[in-house]
Design a protein around this motif. Structure first.
Motif, mmCIF file in Angstrom:
data_model
loop_
_atom_site.group_PDB
_atom_site.id
_atom_site.type_symbol
_atom_site.label_atom_id
_atom_site.label_comp_id
_atom_site.label_asym_id
_atom_site.label_seq_id
_atom_site.Cartn_x
_atom_site.Cartn_y
_atom_site.Cartn_z
ATOM 1 N N ASP A 93 -9.212 60.712 146.954
ATOM 2 C CA ASP A 93 -10.177 60.160 145.981
ATOM 3 C C ASP A 93 -11.635 60.354 146.404
ATOM 4 O OD1 ASP A 93 -8.829 59.168 143.669
ATOM 5 O OD2 ASP A 93 -7.978 57.567 144.891
ATOM 6 N N PHE A 95 -14.123 62.317 145.397
ATOM 7 C CA PHE A 95 -14.823 63.177 144.441
ATOM 8 C C PHE A 95 -16.220 63.498 144.975
ATOM 9 C CE2 PHE A 95 -11.740 60.866 141.852
ATOM 10 C CZ PHE A 95 -11.241 61.854 141.013
ATOM 11 N N ALA A 110 -20.134 63.352 141.755
ATOM 12 C CA ALA A 110 -19.030 62.411 141.546
ATOM 13 C C ALA A 110 -19.312 61.447 140.413
ATOM 14 C CB ALA A 110 -18.761 61.640 142.836
ATOM 15 N N ARG A 120 -12.418 62.457 135.117
ATOM 16 C CA ARG A 120 -12.644 63.626 135.971
ATOM 17 C C ARG A 120 -11.266 64.269 136.141
ATOM 18 N NH1 ARG A 120 -15.825 60.098 140.473
ATOM 19 N NH2 ARG A 120 -13.885 58.933 140.158
ATOM 20 N N HIS A 122 -8.481 66.726 137.042
ATOM 21 C CA HIS A 122 -8.159 67.814 137.961
ATOM 22 C C HIS A 122 -7.567 69.009 137.203
ATOM 23 C CE1 HIS A 122 -8.400 64.627 140.975
ATOM 24 N NE2 HIS A 122 -8.239 65.519 141.942
ATOM 25 N N SER A 126 -4.122 66.672 142.476
ATOM 26 C CA SER A 126 -4.117 66.122 143.836
ATOM 27 C C SER A 126 -2.722 66.161 144.443
ATOM 28 C CB SER A 126 -4.639 64.683 143.800
ATOM 29 O OG SER A 126 -4.297 63.975 144.972
ATOM 30 N N PHE A 140 -10.598 67.370 145.173
ATOM 31 C CA PHE A 140 -11.566 66.435 144.601
ATOM 32 C C PHE A 140 -12.974 67.020 144.506
ATOM 33 C CE2 PHE A 140 -8.027 63.779 145.769
ATOM 34 C CZ PHE A 140 -7.947 62.906 144.699
ATOM 35 N N MET A 142 -15.836 68.809 142.591
ATOM 36 C CA MET A 142 -16.110 68.743 141.160
ATOM 37 C C MET A 142 -15.984 70.098 140.467
ATOM 38 S SD MET A 142 -16.391 65.575 140.492
ATOM 39 C CE MET A 142 -16.933 65.675 138.776
ATOM 40 N N MET A 145 -12.848 70.118 138.398
ATOM 41 C CA MET A 145 -12.744 69.086 137.364
ATOM 42 C C MET A 145 -13.223 69.570 135.996
ATOM 43 S SD MET A 145 -11.617 66.598 139.167
ATOM 44 C CE MET A 145 -11.391 66.587 140.954
#
Length: 284
Positions: A93, A95, A110, A120, A122, A126, A140, A142, A145
């Motif tokens: 977690d 980000f 983030a 956000r 993925h 993950s 994580f 960005m 994302m």
């Protein structure tokens, strides 16, 4: 004496202009290190040349992607899922902005999605990278994302991601390419085209292609006309159906919508067969 001067002038010109040409030649994707995650090809011909601002290739140990500076999201992300990538590492977690992007480019942070009504989301999940903490943390960034409608992310897409890993756990492996296109989605706050003060585009459609193989070696040579290929194309809306199987389509249709060549590493005849099929296999 005149001939000698003329000879040295020509030689000097060849050296100078030859060096200049070498210095400005852009690096092509073919010159980059081979990646496990591009086994099926480079869908958009992305390179790591800084002039390719909307088709910029990022090669991570854990995945490969084409990034769009102007959209602030990846065009596509490609990765391999096998037992080698699955373990017991916790979800990090963490980000964060991807500092490997070229200097001067805006780096999505983030907090860029905060209050937007979009997750956000993925591309590479993950849970597909749990072998090590470092592997999980990489998901994580960005650059992995997209603004994804919450129900799409947490229900429809989560179900497809879980199913892919379930296949791996029963003896399969998968090559996955996920991407998005278009402008405008509907999150929990309603429809919108961009977030983060216009710096991040909300895609209209989200798609994925999953090529499923029994676990083994020399993967590219083991793909044949019977290989299962799951192609899914969905609207990025909060009212999306939770059953991803209802959104199955052909690779050809996704290619037509995006302009990409998704299975370019395969022989052309094999591409034609696999890309024209709509998967009808189980969904759970």
């Amino acid at each position: 004496m005149g001939n000698r001067i003329h000879y040295y002038f020509i030689l000097f010109s060849i050296v100078i202009f030859g060096c200049k040409e070498t210095e400005v030649t852009p690096q092509k994707s073919a010159d980059l290190p081979l990646s496990e995650h591009l086994t099926l090809g480079n869908p958009s011909g992305a390179t790591d040349n800084i002039t390719d601002i909307n088709n910029y290739l990022l090669l991570k140990p854990q995945y490969a992607l084409s990034y769009s500076r102007d959209r602030g999201i990846p065009n596509w992300v490609s990765w391999h899922v096998s037992p080698d990538w699955l373990g017991s590492a916790d979800r990090q977690d963490d980000f964060r902005a991807d500092m490997s992007l070229p200097s001067g480019w805006y780096k999505v942070s983030a907090t860029s999605y905060t209050g937007s009504g979009f997750d956000r989301g993925h591309n590479l999940p993950s849970a597909d990278r749990t072998k090590t903490v470092e592997d999980n943390s990489s998901t994580f960034l960005m650059t992995n994302m997209i603004p994804q409608a919450p129900n799409h992310n947490r229900q429809t897409w989560a179900s497809l991601e879980d199913y892919t890993r379930d296949l791996v756990r029963v003896g399969m492996e998968a090559y996955v390419i996920m991407g998005s296109y278009g402008v405008g989605g509907t999150g929990s706050n309603g429809p919108t085209n961009t977030i983060d003060n216009g710096r991040v585009t909300v895609p209209r459609n989200i798609w994925k292609v999953v090529v499923v193989l029994p676990q083994g070696e020399n993967d590219i040579t083991r793909i044949n006309e019977s290989t299962r290929v799951i192609a899914v194309n969905t609207p990025n809306i909060n009212t999306v159906n939770t059953d991803w199987g209802g959104y199955r389509t052909t690779v050809d249709e996704i290619e037509q919508a995006t302009g990409y060549d998704l299975l370019s590493a395969l022989p052309e005849q094999l591409q034609r067969v696999l890309e024209a099929k709509v998967d009808n296999g189980p969904t759970r």
